[in-house]
Design a protein around this motif. Structure first.
Motif, PDB file in Angstrom:
ATOM      1  N   PHE A 310     -35.962  62.176 -56.721  1.00  0.00           N
ATOM      2  CA  PHE A 310     -35.565  62.729 -55.438  1.00  0.00           C
ATOM      3  C   PHE A 310     -35.081  61.603 -54.520  1.00  0.00           C
ATOM      4  O   PHE A 310     -35.770  60.603 -54.352  1.00  0.00           O
ATOM      5  CB  PHE A 310     -36.777  63.441 -54.821  1.00  0.00           C
ATOM      6  CG  PHE A 310     -36.479  64.084 -53.501  1.00  0.00           C
ATOM      7  CD1 PHE A 310     -35.612  65.169 -53.433  1.00  0.00           C
ATOM      8  CD2 PHE A 310     -37.050  63.610 -52.332  1.00  0.00           C
ATOM      9  CE1 PHE A 310     -35.327  65.774 -52.217  1.00  0.00           C
ATOM     10  CE2 PHE A 310     -36.766  64.201 -51.110  1.00  0.00           C
ATOM     11  CZ  PHE A 310     -35.901  65.292 -51.055  1.00  0.00           C
ATOM     12  N   SER A 313     -30.775  63.332 -49.796  1.00  0.00           N
ATOM     13  CA  SER A 313     -29.657  64.268 -49.814  1.00  0.00           C
ATOM     14  C   SER A 313     -29.226  64.624 -51.231  1.00  0.00           C
ATOM     15  O   SER A 313     -28.480  65.557 -51.451  1.00  0.00           O
ATOM     16  CB  SER A 313     -28.479  63.683 -49.038  1.00  0.00           C
ATOM     17  OG  SER A 313     -28.055  62.497 -49.656  1.00  0.00           O
ATOM     18  N   THR A 314     -29.677  63.860 -52.209  1.00  0.00           N
ATOM     19  CA  THR A 314     -29.325  64.155 -53.604  1.00  0.00           C
ATOM     20  C   THR A 314     -30.565  64.081 -54.489  1.00  0.00           C
ATOM     21  O   THR A 314     -31.593  63.518 -54.099  1.00  0.00           O
ATOM     22  CB  THR A 314     -28.312  63.126 -54.154  1.00  0.00           C
ATOM     23  OG1 THR A 314     -28.896  61.830 -54.055  1.00  0.00           O
ATOM     24  CG2 THR A 314     -27.000  63.159 -53.390  1.00  0.00           C
ATOM     25  N   VAL A 315     -30.428  64.670 -55.689  1.00  0.00           N
ATOM     26  CA  VAL A 315     -31.466  64.524 -56.704  1.00  0.00           C
ATOM     27  C   VAL A 315     -30.793  64.016 -57.970  1.00  0.00           C
ATOM     28  O   VAL A 315     -29.722  64.494 -58.348  1.00  0.00           O
ATOM     29  CB  VAL A 315     -32.160  65.874 -57.013  1.00  0.00           C
ATOM     30  CG1 VAL A 315     -33.313  65.661 -58.004  1.00  0.00           C
ATOM     31  CG2 VAL A 315     -32.679  66.531 -55.742  1.00  0.00           C
ATOM     32  N   HIS A 334     -28.763  67.982 -52.768  1.00  0.00           N
ATOM     33  CA  HIS A 334     -30.025  68.643 -52.430  1.00  0.00           C
ATOM     34  C   HIS A 334     -29.769  69.472 -51.179  1.00  0.00           C
ATOM     35  O   HIS A 334     -29.859  68.983 -50.063  1.00  0.00           O
ATOM     36  CB  HIS A 334     -31.107  67.588 -52.180  1.00  0.00           C
ATOM     37  CG  HIS A 334     -32.409  68.176 -51.729  1.00  0.00           C
ATOM     38  ND1 HIS A 334     -33.088  69.096 -52.477  1.00  0.00           N
ATOM     39  CD2 HIS A 334     -33.128  67.974 -50.613  1.00  0.00           C
ATOM     40  CE1 HIS A 334     -34.187  69.436 -51.827  1.00  0.00           C
ATOM     41  NE2 HIS A 334     -34.232  68.773 -50.688  1.00  0.00           N
ATOM     42  N   PRO A 340     -34.966  73.549 -57.839  1.00  0.00           N
ATOM     43  CA  PRO A 340     -34.884  72.347 -58.670  1.00  0.00           C
ATOM     44  C   PRO A 340     -34.953  72.692 -60.157  1.00  0.00           C
ATOM     45  O   PRO A 340     -35.495  73.738 -60.536  1.00  0.00           O
ATOM     46  CB  PRO A 340     -36.095  71.541 -58.232  1.00  0.00           C
ATOM     47  CG  PRO A 340     -36.989  72.477 -57.523  1.00  0.00           C
ATOM     48  CD  PRO A 340     -36.163  73.605 -57.007  1.00  0.00           C
TER      49      PRO A 340
END
Ligand code: ATP
Ligand code: MG
Length: 362
Positions: A310, A313-315, A334, A340
């Protein structure tokens, strides 16, 4: 377009080690030009040769069309801003900026006017009578910049000038620097090992690797069309995956080749022709689609989710491509809406043929 600085086959040796190894480039007048590369690749040495603090062992350096061979630093139309700003602690902001002009014995009213303009340019007019210790890091950096610009150099050389600032301030100063550069129209040569910094500010970037320039281009060219495996890996987040080339000629057309990776076969763009039947493909994390979006892609396969990282703003998902298990990292936005991906689940992944680039085995 005229060029302000031109390197022609320049090399610099320290002992037998070539710190700069036969580089050639030219910097268009009025542009923001960055030298980008990892520690020790020769960026500062290149900058110091431009300023006259070092001299090349081979090749020529021209500034505004004039050969700089044997010309000392103080006689060159350049000025330098360093990572450590080295302001005079006992002098006010005004006197720090005025210093170079005072040394030149410029008339007092001219000094006052030019320092005033420089203070305004960097947004420090109301700080003129403070001492450096009464300023924040970002403000000190602005003083250093004003001090360099007030002498109106043709070319301003900046060696990691934001390195000592924290991330937020650094990003703010990046935009400031770019604005100031546009406003004064001075040619900037900017050294950094931070790719984000170079991408944000530059008109042109020279990516250096081990004393050489691997690629020279606009930020977008370098990001979208890296010329070497090194550039692909150094800029942005990219997977570098070993592939087998299809039999001679099979699947070849207009810069495309067919490759396979653990039984999964697909077309790819050729960036650099491999000599044998093995090579590498580079694919950026964010160019890989997952789930429904993947099913609309011309190239697709299945992968098992191993891990999720994580990052706000992104994964980033680390996945294993079925059935051979080649590891690939995928970046998803994200957005707080989509659920998820579960560890261990099997998902579709896919991409467009143009987003992978093939490189040789060396
Ligand atoms: N005065 C010197 N004497 C001997 N070797 C040197 C000297 N200056 C630099 N070098 C070597 O030359 C190479 C290039 O150094 P340079 O300072 O140009 O790298 P850089 O790209 O600016 O790195 P960094 O990002 O760490 O500042 C390095 O291997 C360095 O150790
Ligand atoms: Mg350096």
């Amino acid at each position: 377009m005229t060029s302000d600085v031109e390197f022609r086959n320049v090399s610099k040796f320290f002992g037998t080690h070539a710190a700069v190894d036969n580089i050639s480039f030219s910097v268009p007048a009025g542009s923001f030009f960055s030298l980008l590369g990892p520690s020790g690749c020769g960026k500062s040495t290149t900058l110091r040769m431009t300023s006259g603090f070092e001299f090349p062992d081979r090749g020529d350096i021209l500034i505004a069309g004039e050969n700089m061979a044997g010309i000392a630093a103080y006689r060159r139309p350049t000025n330098m801003v360093f990572q450590r700003w080295a302001l005079f602690p006992h002098m006010t902001v005004f006197d720090n900026i005025a210093f170079g002009l005072s040394v030149e014995r410029q008339p007092r009213d001219i000094i006052r006017r030019r320092v005033g303009e420089a203070l305004e340019l960097v947004g420090l007019t109301q700080f003129a009578s403070r001492k450096p210790r009464q300023l924040s890091g970002g403000q000190m950096q602005r003083v250093a910049l004003a001090r360099a610009l007030v002498k109106r150099p043709k070319v301003l050389l900046l060696d990691e000038p934001l390195g000592a600032l924290d991330l937020k301030l650094r990003m703010q100063m990046q935009l400031e620097l770019k604005r100031i550069q546009r406003e004064v129209g001075t040619t900037f040569i900017y050294v950094t090992h931070d790719q984000g910094e170079a991408l944000t500010m530059s008109d042109q970037i020279a990516v250096m690797n081990n004393g050489r320039i691997d690629q020279l281009g606009s930020p977008q060219e370098i990001y979208d069309h890296p010329a070497t495996r090194f550039v692909a890996g150094f800029i942005g987040n990219a997977n570098l995956l070993p592939v087998q080339l299809a039999a001679e000629g099979a699947g070849r057309s207009a810069g495309m080749a067919t490759v396979s990776m653990g039984g999964f076969t697909f077309p790819t763009q050729i960036a650099q022709e491999p000599t044998g039947d093995k090579g590498w493909i580079v694919i950026r994390y964010e160019r890989i689609r997952v789930g429904d979006a993947a099913r609309a892609m011309p190239i697709r396969t299945q992968a098992r989710v191993r891990d999720a990282i994580f990052a706000g703003s992104t994964v980033h998902y680390v996945m294993a491509i079925e059935p051979a298990g080649t590891e690939i990292t995928v970046e998803t936005g994200h957005d707080g809406l989509s659920s998820p991906l579960m560890q261990g689940s099997l998902v579709d992944i896919g991409w467009e043929p143009g987003v992978t680039r093939l490189f040789g085995d060396v």
